[in-house]
Design an enzyme around this catalytic site. Sequence first.
Site, PDB file in Angstrom:
ATOM      1  CD  GLU A 116      -2.982  -1.176   2.230  1.00 51.84           C
ATOM      2  OE1 GLU A 116      -4.149  -1.380   1.900  1.00 51.84           O
ATOM      3  OE2 GLU A 116      -2.644  -0.984   3.420  1.00 51.84           O
ATOM      4  CB  CYS A 129       2.841   7.538   3.533  1.00 53.41           C
ATOM      5  SG  CYS A 129       3.367   6.379   4.783  1.00 53.41           S
ATOM      6  CB  CYS A 136       7.239  -5.248   8.720  1.00 54.12           C
ATOM      7  SG  CYS A 136       8.566  -4.433   9.623  1.00 54.12           S
ATOM      8  CB  CYS A 140       6.072  -2.766  16.258  1.00 54.62           C
ATOM      9  SG  CYS A 140       7.771  -2.435  15.774  1.00 54.62           S
ATOM     10  CB  CYS A 143       2.795  -1.874  13.774  1.00 57.42           C
ATOM     11  SG  CYS A 143       2.964  -1.626  12.001  1.00 57.42           S
ATOM     12  CB  CYS A 367       0.749   5.979  11.610  1.00 58.08           C
ATOM     13  SG  CYS A 367       1.244   7.596  11.189  1.00 58.08           S
TER      14      CYS A 367
HETATM   15  N1  SAH Z   1       9.090   0.592   9.984  1.00 52.47           N
HETATM   16  C1  SAH Z   1       9.355   1.965  10.126  1.00 52.47           C
HETATM   17  C2  SAH Z   1       8.500   2.843   9.248  1.00 52.47           C
HETATM   18  C3  SAH Z   1       7.050   2.518   9.070  1.00 52.47           C
HETATM   19  S1  SAH Z   1       5.926   2.766  10.379  1.00 52.47           S
HETATM   20  C4  SAH Z   1       9.192   2.375  11.569  1.00 52.47           C
HETATM   21  O1  SAH Z   1       8.672   1.591  12.350  1.00 52.47           O
HETATM   22  O2  SAH Z   1       9.632   3.466  11.905  1.00 52.47           O
HETATM   23  C5  SAH Z   1       5.590   4.517  10.503  1.00 52.47           C
HETATM   24  C6  SAH Z   1       5.225   4.971  11.917  1.00 52.47           C
HETATM   25  O3  SAH Z   1       3.902   4.571  12.317  1.00 52.47           O
HETATM   26  C7  SAH Z   1       6.180   4.384  12.948  1.00 52.47           C
HETATM   27  O4  SAH Z   1       6.557   5.354  13.883  1.00 52.47           O
HETATM   28  C8  SAH Z   1       5.298   3.351  13.584  1.00 52.47           C
HETATM   29  O5  SAH Z   1       5.779   2.978  14.826  1.00 52.47           O
HETATM   30  C9  SAH Z   1       3.955   4.032  13.634  1.00 52.47           C
HETATM   31  N2  SAH Z   1       2.836   3.136  13.881  1.00 52.47           N
HETATM   32  C10 SAH Z   1       2.763   1.797  13.665  1.00 52.47           C
HETATM   33  N3  SAH Z   1       1.543   1.323  14.036  1.00 52.47           N
HETATM   34  C11 SAH Z   1       0.835   2.367  14.502  1.00 52.47           C
HETATM   35  C12 SAH Z   1      -0.505   2.504  15.007  1.00 52.47           C
HETATM   36  N4  SAH Z   1      -1.333   1.474  15.070  1.00 52.47           N
HETATM   37  N5  SAH Z   1      -0.910   3.742  15.384  1.00 52.47           N
HETATM   38  C13 SAH Z   1      -0.069   4.803  15.272  1.00 52.47           C
HETATM   39  N6  SAH Z   1       1.189   4.740  14.784  1.00 52.47           N
HETATM   40  C14 SAH Z   1       1.650   3.523  14.413  1.00 52.47           C
HETATM   41 FE1  SF4 Z   2       7.559  -2.875  10.974  1.00 57.69          FE
HETATM   42 FE2  SF4 Z   2       5.336  -1.699  11.847  1.00 57.69          FE
HETATM   43 FE3  SF4 Z   2       7.410  -2.031  13.504  1.00 57.69          FE
HETATM   44 FE4  SF4 Z   2       7.588  -0.226  11.519  1.00 57.69          FE
HETATM   45  S1  SF4 Z   2       6.160  -0.155  13.271  1.00 57.69           S
HETATM   46  S2  SF4 Z   2       9.131  -1.752  12.142  1.00 57.69           S
HETATM   47  S3  SF4 Z   2       6.376  -1.284   9.917  1.00 57.69           S
HETATM   48  S4  SF4 Z   2       6.180  -3.686  12.549  1.00 57.69           S
END
Ligand code: SAH
Ligand code: SF4
Length: 397
Positions: A116, A129, A136, A140, A143, A367
């Site tokens: 996406e 974006c 991934c 996390c 996420c 995000c």
């Molecule tokens: N993998 C990279 C970039 C992609 S994520 C990273 O983790 O930095 C982009 C941002 O969105 C990151 O700061 C991530 O932690 C945040 N993010 C992920 N899941 C989210 C959620 N459910 N609500 C708000 N922010 C989130």
């Molecule tokens: Fe991967 Fe989501 Fe963690 Fe970014 S926030 S490193 S996209 S699992």
Amino acid sequence: MPIPGHIDPVPIPRPQALRNDKLVDLVGLPIGEIRALLAHAGLDERQARLRAKQIWHQIYNRGAISFEAMSDIAKPQRAWFAERFVIGRPEVVVEQVSTDGTRKWLLKTPDGHDFEMVFIPDADRGTLCVSSQVGCTLNCSFCFTGTMRLVRNLTAGEIVGQVMLARDSLGEWPSLPEGRMLSNIVMMGMGEPLYNFDNVRDALKIVMDGDGLGLSRRRITLSTSGVVPMMARAGEEIGVNLAVSLHAVTKEVRDEIVPLNRKYGIEQLLEACAAYPGANNARRITFEYVMLKDRNDSDDDARELVRLLRKYKLPAKVNLIPFNPWPGAAYECSSDERIRRFSEIVFDGGISAPVRRPRGRDIMAACGQLKSAAQKKSRSELDRIAADRQAEIEAAS
Ligand code: SAH
Ligand code: SF4
């Protein structure tokens, strides 16, 4: 010591599958490589150099998607190119528009994987974006993308192709130096960009090239969850703005929500930030902090955040991100009042801490809400993934 499971990257990402039509896609290749391909296909050195330059200009300045459109190349030669090469774009599966104007595209690679991309328009600018991987490895816990396995790295062509597709859609060809709607890029889509370093670097080089897409590196931000060993190289070889997904200030909480923390801890990460080439007060590092109710949002957390950023003398700003929900998530967003208080404490500590306004939540474009359509999972599957993750945490500790 490597941590088994999803914490360590897939060391050898699956290579890109060949296109079914066997044509070579020129998008994403450095100009020298295009020249070499043309020479290999039979052009003499001088012709190869000249045609590579013309093709490059047509692709990145004019937005050409076929050789047929290249009027500065003689017709028979255009056909000769079309028999061997292609100017690819990711295929658009669906495009959705949010009530707030945010757009999300579900895209497909030639070998059938979907990913996406999101465009967030504002009054006088717009941010794209961009995704770096299909899925991934890092999982996390807050996420949605993290509930996918890594399918594969996107190629440089698929990364730069996202920017080109957005320009197609916004009608922003030829490349203009100023006044573009697509004014900023954030590597904050699906995936961890520093686990796909070479392709992300090669793609961003084309985006930043004055003869390429011509976007200033000051308008590009790369977000990492903290891949410490790659951060110095990112500064030296890419040189864009850095955003770091910090999200917690204690080992216990960060270990849980950003499992990579068990490999590269908070102090190590902040040291790498302090050493990031090019960071200064004019170009501050952004620390992203997702606001999770009762997990990381107390007054003490805010004060500790200030202490840490000061300790490492970081030119920093903090971006507070209200947690964006997704099906099966185990977290809730902090209350508005809590987020406001947290922001005030950080601000009183001398660090700017704006709250990021969620955009595109209604189409799951905010995000952390991105995920391949084919990979959207049922509740029971999500529970199983959560159990697997717990078992991994226990095995590693
Ligand atoms: N993998 C990279 C970039 C992609 S994520 C990273 O983790 O930095 C982009 C941002 O969105 C990151 O700061 C991530 O932690 C945040 N993010 C992920 N899941 C989210 C959620 N459910 N609500 C708000 N922010 C989130
Ligand atoms: Fe991967 Fe989501 Fe963690 Fe970014 S926030 S490193 S996209 S699992």
